[in-house]
Motif scaffolding. Structure first.
Motif, PDB file in Angstrom:
ATOM      1  N   LYS A  41     -20.845 -12.070 -61.051  1.00 19.55           N
ATOM      2  CA  LYS A  41     -21.988 -12.957 -61.251  1.00 19.55           C
ATOM      3  C   LYS A  41     -23.164 -12.373 -60.486  1.00 19.55           C
ATOM      4  O   LYS A  41     -23.069 -12.130 -59.276  1.00 19.55           O
ATOM      5  CB  LYS A  41     -21.694 -14.371 -60.746  1.00 19.55           C
ATOM      6  N   VAL A  42     -24.287 -12.176 -61.201  1.00 12.07           N
ATOM      7  CA  VAL A  42     -25.468 -11.584 -60.557  1.00 12.07           C
ATOM      8  C   VAL A  42     -26.706 -12.328 -61.053  1.00 12.07           C
ATOM      9  O   VAL A  42     -26.938 -12.410 -62.275  1.00 12.07           O
ATOM     10  CB  VAL A  42     -25.610 -10.089 -60.883  1.00 12.07           C
ATOM     11  N   PRO A  43     -27.508 -12.894 -60.154  1.00 15.65           N
ATOM     12  CA  PRO A  43     -28.761 -13.526 -60.599  1.00 15.65           C
ATOM     13  C   PRO A  43     -29.745 -12.475 -61.100  1.00 15.65           C
ATOM     14  O   PRO A  43     -29.817 -11.366 -60.567  1.00 15.65           O
ATOM     15  CB  PRO A  43     -29.267 -14.217 -59.338  1.00 15.65           C
ATOM     16  N   VAL A  44     -30.530 -12.846 -62.132  1.00 13.77           N
ATOM     17  CA  VAL A  44     -31.480 -11.892 -62.720  1.00 13.77           C
ATOM     18  C   VAL A  44     -32.924 -12.288 -62.443  1.00 13.77           C
ATOM     19  O   VAL A  44     -33.821 -11.434 -62.523  1.00 13.77           O
ATOM     20  CB  VAL A  44     -31.245 -11.776 -64.236  1.00 13.77           C
ATOM     21  N   THR A  45     -33.182 -13.530 -62.114  1.00 13.70           N
ATOM     22  CA  THR A  45     -34.555 -13.952 -61.845  1.00 13.70           C
ATOM     23  C   THR A  45     -34.928 -13.603 -60.407  1.00 13.70           C
ATOM     24  O   THR A  45     -34.073 -13.473 -59.513  1.00 13.70           O
ATOM     25  CB  THR A  45     -34.713 -15.468 -62.049  1.00 13.70           C
ATOM     26  N   ALA A  46     -36.240 -13.422 -60.195  1.00 13.93           N
ATOM     27  CA  ALA A  46     -36.717 -13.092 -58.846  1.00 13.93           C
ATOM     28  C   ALA A  46     -36.420 -14.239 -57.875  1.00 13.93           C
ATOM     29  O   ALA A  46     -36.019 -14.017 -56.724  1.00 13.93           O
ATOM     30  CB  ALA A  46     -38.215 -12.798 -58.885  1.00 13.93           C
ATOM     31  N   THR A  47     -36.609 -15.472 -58.369  1.00 12.47           N
ATOM     32  CA  THR A  47     -36.330 -16.630 -57.495  1.00 12.47           C
ATOM     33  C   THR A  47     -34.855 -16.708 -57.156  1.00 12.47           C
ATOM     34  O   THR A  47     -34.468 -16.961 -56.013  1.00 12.47           O
ATOM     35  CB  THR A  47     -36.771 -17.921 -58.197  1.00 12.47           C
ATOM     36  N   GLY A  48     -34.008 -16.475 -58.151  1.00 14.61           N
ATOM     37  CA  GLY A  48     -32.563 -16.512 -57.918  1.00 14.61           C
ATOM     38  C   GLY A  48     -32.118 -15.447 -56.929  1.00 14.61           C
ATOM     39  O   GLY A  48     -31.267 -15.696 -56.076  1.00 14.61           O
ATOM     40  N   ARG A  49     -32.691 -14.235 -57.075  1.00 12.27           N
ATOM     41  CA  ARG A  49     -32.321 -13.164 -56.150  1.00 12.27           C
ATOM     42  C   ARG A  49     -32.814 -13.462 -54.724  1.00 12.27           C
ATOM     43  O   ARG A  49     -32.129 -13.155 -53.742  1.00 12.27           O
ATOM     44  CB  ARG A  49     -32.895 -11.848 -56.638  1.00 12.27           C
ATOM     45  N   PHE A  50     -34.004 -14.059 -54.614  1.00 15.57           N
ATOM     46  CA  PHE A  50     -34.526 -14.400 -53.282  1.00 15.57           C
ATOM     47  C   PHE A  50     -33.646 -15.462 -52.607  1.00 15.57           C
ATOM     48  O   PHE A  50     -33.333 -15.355 -51.424  1.00 15.57           O
ATOM     49  CB  PHE A  50     -35.970 -14.911 -53.414  1.00 15.57           C
ATOM     50  N   ILE A  51     -33.265 -16.476 -53.418  1.00 10.02           N
ATOM     51  CA  ILE A  51     -32.389 -17.516 -52.867  1.00 10.02           C
ATOM     52  C   ILE A  51     -31.056 -16.899 -52.451  1.00 10.02           C
ATOM     53  O   ILE A  51     -30.490 -17.227 -51.393  1.00 10.02           O
ATOM     54  CB  ILE A  51     -32.189 -18.640 -53.889  1.00 10.02           C
ATOM     55  N   THR A  52     -30.525 -15.992 -53.279  1.00 11.68           N
ATOM     56  CA  THR A  52     -29.267 -15.325 -52.952  1.00 11.68           C
ATOM     57  C   THR A  52     -29.413 -14.493 -51.681  1.00 11.68           C
ATOM     58  O   THR A  52     -28.499 -14.450 -50.844  1.00 11.68           O
ATOM     59  CB  THR A  52     -28.822 -14.431 -54.109  1.00 11.68           C
ATOM     60  N   TYR A  53     -30.543 -13.833 -51.503  1.00 10.35           N
ATOM     61  CA  TYR A  53     -30.788 -13.029 -50.296  1.00 10.35           C
ATOM     62  C   TYR A  53     -30.763 -13.913 -49.045  1.00 10.35           C
ATOM     63  O   TYR A  53     -30.108 -13.567 -48.045  1.00 10.35           O
ATOM     64  CB  TYR A  53     -32.135 -12.321 -50.441  1.00 10.35           C
ATOM     65  N   LEU A  54     -31.460 -15.033 -49.124  1.00 10.44           N
ATOM     66  CA  LEU A  54     -31.447 -15.954 -47.976  1.00 10.44           C
ATOM     67  C   LEU A  54     -30.041 -16.488 -47.720  1.00 10.44           C
ATOM     68  O   LEU A  54     -29.598 -16.595 -46.564  1.00 10.44           O
ATOM     69  CB  LEU A  54     -32.416 -17.111 -48.225  1.00 10.44           C
ATOM     70  N   TRP A  55     -29.350 -16.807 -48.827  1.00 10.78           N
ATOM     71  CA  TRP A  55     -28.016 -17.379 -48.653  1.00 10.78           C
ATOM     72  C   TRP A  55     -27.033 -16.379 -48.042  1.00 10.78           C
ATOM     73  O   TRP A  55     -26.142 -16.766 -47.279  1.00 10.78           O
ATOM     74  CB  TRP A  55     -27.493 -17.883 -50.004  1.00 10.78           C
ATOM     75  N   MET A  56     -27.182 -15.110 -48.329  1.00 15.40           N
ATOM     76  CA  MET A  56     -26.292 -14.105 -47.743  1.00 15.40           C
ATOM     77  C   MET A  56     -26.395 -14.105 -46.215  1.00 15.40           C
ATOM     78  O   MET A  56     -25.390 -14.029 -45.512  1.00 15.40           O
ATOM     79  CB  MET A  56     -26.611 -12.716 -48.305  1.00 15.40           C
ATOM     80  N   TRP A  57     -27.618 -14.178 -45.702  1.00 15.33           N
ATOM     81  CA  TRP A  57     -27.782 -14.199 -44.235  1.00 15.33           C
ATOM     82  C   TRP A  57     -27.330 -15.520 -43.621  1.00 15.33           C
ATOM     83  O   TRP A  57     -26.725 -15.557 -42.547  1.00 15.33           O
ATOM     84  CB  TRP A  57     -29.248 -13.929 -43.878  1.00 15.33           C
ATOM     85  N   ILE A  58     -27.636 -16.617 -44.339  1.00  9.90           N
ATOM     86  CA  ILE A  58     -27.190 -17.917 -43.832  1.00  9.90           C
ATOM     87  C   ILE A  58     -25.675 -18.009 -43.832  1.00  9.90           C
ATOM     88  O   ILE A  58     -25.051 -18.466 -42.855  1.00  9.90           O
ATOM     89  CB  ILE A  58     -27.805 -19.052 -44.678  1.00  9.90           C
ATOM     90  N   SER A  59     -25.053 -17.556 -44.901  1.00 12.03           N
ATOM     91  CA  SER A  59     -23.594 -17.626 -45.004  1.00 12.03           C
ATOM     92  C   SER A  59     -22.927 -16.708 -43.989  1.00 12.03           C
ATOM     93  O   SER A  59     -21.810 -17.000 -43.527  1.00 12.03           O
ATOM     94  CB  SER A  59     -23.146 -17.263 -46.419  1.00 12.03           C
ATOM     95  N   LEU A  60     -23.588 -15.603 -43.626  1.00 16.05           N
ATOM     96  CA  LEU A  60     -23.026 -14.722 -42.603  1.00 16.05           C
ATOM     97  C   LEU A  60     -22.901 -15.455 -41.264  1.00 16.05           C
ATOM     98  O   LEU A  60     -21.877 -15.351 -40.582  1.00 16.05           O
ATOM     99  CB  LEU A  60     -23.906 -13.481 -42.455  1.00 16.05           C
ATOM    100  N   ALA A  61     -23.960 -16.194 -40.919  1.00 17.51           N
ATOM    101  CA  ALA A  61     -23.916 -16.974 -39.674  1.00 17.51           C
ATOM    102  C   ALA A  61     -22.876 -18.089 -39.763  1.00 17.51           C
ATOM    103  O   ALA A  61     -22.135 -18.359 -38.800  1.00 17.51           O
ATOM    104  CB  ALA A  61     -25.294 -17.549 -39.383  1.00 17.51           C
ATOM    105  N   ILE A  62     -22.809 -18.756 -40.913  1.00 23.43           N
ATOM    106  CA  ILE A  62     -21.843 -19.841 -41.096  1.00 23.43           C
ATOM    107  C   ILE A  62     -20.419 -19.305 -40.985  1.00 23.43           C
ATOM    108  O   ILE A  62     -19.555 -19.893 -40.318  1.00 23.43           O
ATOM    109  CB  ILE A  62     -22.070 -20.531 -42.449  1.00 23.43           C
ATOM    110  N   THR A  63     -20.151 -18.168 -41.645  1.00 27.82           N
ATOM    111  CA  THR A  63     -18.802 -17.589 -41.616  1.00 27.82           C
ATOM    112  C   THR A  63     -18.385 -17.214 -40.190  1.00 27.82           C
ATOM    113  O   THR A  63     -17.250 -17.451 -39.777  1.00 27.82           O
ATOM    114  CB  THR A  63     -18.757 -16.354 -42.515  1.00 27.82           C
ATOM    115  N   SER A  64     -19.326 -16.638 -39.439  1.00 27.46           N
ATOM    116  CA  SER A  64     -19.015 -16.252 -38.060  1.00 27.46           C
ATOM    117  C   SER A  64     -18.674 -17.471 -37.212  1.00 27.46           C
ATOM    118  O   SER A  64     -17.720 -17.455 -36.421  1.00 27.46           O
ATOM    119  CB  SER A  64     -20.202 -15.497 -37.450  1.00 27.46           C
TER     120      SER A  64
END
Length: 393
Positions: free
Chosen positions: A229-252
């Motif tokens: 699954k890969v977002p194609v819209t710029a907004t979707g990719r930006f949200i995914t980028y933010l979520w990757m960093w947020i989820s990294l902190a949550i996972t830790s």
């Protein structure tokens, strides 16, 4: 020469008369040797350790007449050898002050203090804690050691339920529920911005689309990254980028919490159940008999005391299920565990209950100031520290 000899005759006569008078005085008033100090010892390793090699004087003999020479020959008296922190410190002070003494075993701390107060004993040696109530009866030297109370409790290996139970606590369940709600919220955002331009991966049907978005967000959170699954819209990719960093902190954070919880579950820390004196309210705890200080603590915290004559008896009470723990000085309990490494027991320090130990003397004792000077000198030159390190470490 003759005149000189005649002159010495009065001197010789005076000297002879003085010697005769001195001899007569010694016969009439013989010089009394300084009596030995009657030193009570309260056996409690590692402060006072009794090496049972010889027969020790019984404290009751102080109130009895001396035996006749015949009976004394039939039952020769001797002393037991003692070791330990308190004994070694006392013996160094006695040597410094040229004191002669003999030891008498005291079965209970309060009994020994009363015997010092009424003059039966001249001094009491052992882990005797300094308290206001005791200072009303006797005098204490400068503290030579400090410790704190601790509990001795069973340490059993955890069963399956004890391993699972921490993960079913309210905090753990709320954490999992919160994470699921957060994943659902982000999945809705991703589906909302992607379903129009990317319906193949995020269908326009709400339930199917959010289900696929939830999968994508979950994979991203766990840093697996399948790429299905890969977002194609710029907004979707930006949200995914933010979520990757947020989820990294949550996972830790979640990983650290799970590791801590699992470690506590594996070690079966009784400290969660009994960590302070308040946790002992209405519980049965074994105490050594004759210690008013411990008895006052049990009354203050509404603990039900069960008295024992020795530490071994107190531990047996715990093994038999009659009490839940043994309350004593941390160092005493720790020393027992060091000498018995195979027992399934552990200590729980109670740092809020501080103890200071001193030697007990009668009030207004002429030895008090001398012993205080010796203790301060031994602390200054680190003699006491070296003694403690040798016995403890």
């Amino acid at each position: 020469f003759l005149f000189a000899s005649l002159a010495l005759i009065p001197v010789m006569i005076n000297s002879l008369i003085g010697s005769v008078i001195g001899g007569l005085l010694l016969i009439a008033f013989p010089v009394q040797a300084s009596p030995k100090l009657r030193v009570g010892v309260y056996v409690s390793p590692p402060y006072v350790i009794e090496n049972q090699v010889l027969t020790v004087n019984d404290i009751s003999s102080l109130n009895k007449p001396s035996p006749s020479p015949k009976s004394s020959a039939q039952q020769p008296k001797s002393t037991t050898k003692f070791d330990g922190i308190s004994i070694e410190i006392w013996q160094r002070m006695a040597t410094s002050e040229n004191l002669e003494y003999e030891y008498y075993i005291v079965k209970e701390v309060d009994t020994g203090i009363n015997q010092v107060a009424n003059g039966t004993l001249d001094l009491l040696v052992g882990p005797i804690s300094i308290t206001p109530e005791r200072l009303k009866k006797v005098a204490f030297t400068q503290p030579y050691y400090s410790s704190y109370l601790a509990l001795l409790v069973p340490s059993h290996p955890p069963n399956l339920w004890q391993l699972i139970h921490p993960f079913l606590q309210r905090a753990a369940l709320l954490t999992v529920l919160g994470l699921i709600l957060l994943l659902f919220l982000v999945a809705n955002i991703i589906w909302f911005v992607e379903h129009k331009r990317n319906p193949e991966q995020f269908p326009k049907n709400y339930f199917k689309g959010v289900r696929e978005a939830f999968w994508f967000v979950s994979v991203t959170t766990t840093t697996v990254g399948y790429g299905d699954k890969v977002p194609v819209t710029a907004t979707g990719r930006f949200i995914t980028y933010l979520w990757m960093w947020i989820s990294l902190a949550i996972t830790s954070s979640i990983t650290a919490g799970l590791v801590t919880t699992f470690t506590l579950a594996l070690t079966q820390q009784p400290a969660k159940k009994l960590s302070n004196l308040q946790d002992l309210q209405n519980k049965k705890v074994a105490l050594l008999a004759g210690s008013s200080y411990f008895m006052n603590l049990t009354a203050e915290y509404k603990i039900t005391p069960v008295l024992a004559n020795s530490l071994y008896q107190a531990i047996n009470l715990m093994y038999s299920g009659q009490v839940e723990a043994v309350l004593d000085s941390y160092r005493v309990l720790k020393y027992y565990l060091e000498q018995n490494p195979g027992v399934a027991l552990t200590t729980l320090p109670i740092y809020s209950s501080f103890l200071t130990y001193g030697f007990v003397l009668p009030q207004n004792s002429p030895l008090l100031n001398k012993l205080n000077i010796d203790i301060l000198q031994m602390q200054q030159d680190k003699t006491i520290l070296n003694i403690i390190d040798r016995w403890i470490e």
